[in-house]
Design an enzyme around this catalytic site. Structure first.
Site, PDB file in Angstrom:
ATOM      1  CG  HIS A 125      -2.048  -1.006   1.070  1.00  0.00           C
ATOM      2  ND1 HIS A 125      -2.804  -1.430   2.130  1.00  0.00           N
ATOM      3  CD2 HIS A 125      -2.495  -1.708  -0.006  1.00  0.00           C
ATOM      4  CE1 HIS A 125      -3.691  -2.333   1.716  1.00  0.00           C
ATOM      5  NE2 HIS A 125      -3.511  -2.524   0.424  1.00  0.00           N
ATOM      6  CB  SER A 200      -9.593  -6.363   9.771  1.00  0.00           C
ATOM      7  OG  SER A 200      -9.342  -5.494   8.664  1.00  0.00           O
TER       8      SER A 200
END
Ligand code: APR
Ligand code: ZN
Length: 257
Positions: A125, A200
């Site tokens: 990212h 998550s």
């Protein structure tokens, strides 16, 4: 230590693995003082990510100002944070010549500061430690841009083309870095152990990396405080703090004699 202690089971898998791929998320950095995104009080509790998409950033000077406001608050927290025991455990796995590759969703640079090598670290990212022009691609020193903003320049322009500067992170709606993403999936397809730490697993394509590893037959260890949607596919689940859990797994595995 009981035989079905998850840390001990994970340690056994680590001891026999030779090609480990590790995926980390914001949960590995919370013990360094950097908030994650989806825990209570996380970033998306305070800001609406749908207002901060890449398209909005490109189209609107107001969005760029909001984006830089948020980034200017989070940058010093990341810059001044110290790697924690979980980052150190990942370094130990690399130093034991077991790491095929580390794929991090984090943009804080803590893995490299802990000692993870650039060669084996994929920042899927991007990085908040650099700034980049979205019009010509020119990279800028983030500390310099940070000072420019503190000096009143709310939406800094590129030194090269006067275009739109942005932290070198991947925002929602922004194209993923192709080479890095392909390398992450290729490693996942060849690994003999996949470890997820502090994610998550709700954002794709990153969350697809452990899925690829499982499809390729690798055992999956998930170290995360909360359950994830991939838990049913995990060989070992460690629902605990990343720092303590990863330290125990590495110590129990005996890999750093
Ligand atoms: N130890 C173990 N797990 C932790 C800890 C900790 N100390 N702190 C937080 N966690 C867990 C949380 O329970 C949560 O499940 O880490 C997970 C972090 O999840 P997210 O906040 O969703 O972060 P992440 O998975 O990295 O998000 C992925 O979403 O917004 C985008 O680009 C952003 O890279 C980010 C991506
Ligand atoms: Zn430019």
């Amino acid at each position: 230590m009981s035989a079905d202690d998850p840390c001990q089971l994970a340690a056994g898998l680590l001891a026999s693995a030779e090609r480990v791929v590790i995926l980390t998320g914001a949960g590995i950095s919370t013990e360094s003082g950097i908030p994650d995104f989806r825990s209570p009080g996380g970033l998306w509790d305070r800001y609406d990510p749908s207002q901060l998409t890449y398209d909005r950033f490109c189209a609107s000077a107001d969005t760029r100002k909001t984006y830089w406001d948020i980034a200017t608050q989070s940058y010093p927290v990341m810059r001044d944070a110290e790697p924690n025991a979980a980052h150190q455990a990942v370094v130990e796995i690399e130093r034991a010549a077991k790491l095929l590759c580390l794929v991090t969703q984090n943009v804080d640079g803590l893995h490299q500061r802990a000692g993870s090598s650039d060669e084996r670290t994929i920042e899927i990212h991007g990085s908040a430690m650099r700034a980049k022009c979205i019009d010509c691609g020119m990279e800028h020193d983030r500390a310099t841009i940070h000072d420019r903003i503190l000096g009143g320049d709310a939406t800094p322009a590129c030194d090269g083309c006067a275009g739109r500067l942005k932290p070198a992170t991947i925002s929602f709606g922004q194209a993923m870095p192709e080479k890095e993403t392909a390398a992450a999936f290729s490693a996942a397809a060849q690994c003999d152990l996949m470890i997820v730490i502090g994610s998550s697993l709700v954002v794709y394509p990153a969350a697809g990396v452990p899925e690829m590893a499982v499809r390729s037959g690798a055992p999956l260890v998930i170290v995360n405080r909360e359950p994830t949607q991939l838990d049913p596919q995990a060989t070992v689940l460690v629902h605990g703090a990343a720092g303590e859990s990863m330290s125990r797994i590495v110590t129990e595995s005996g890999i750093h004699r």
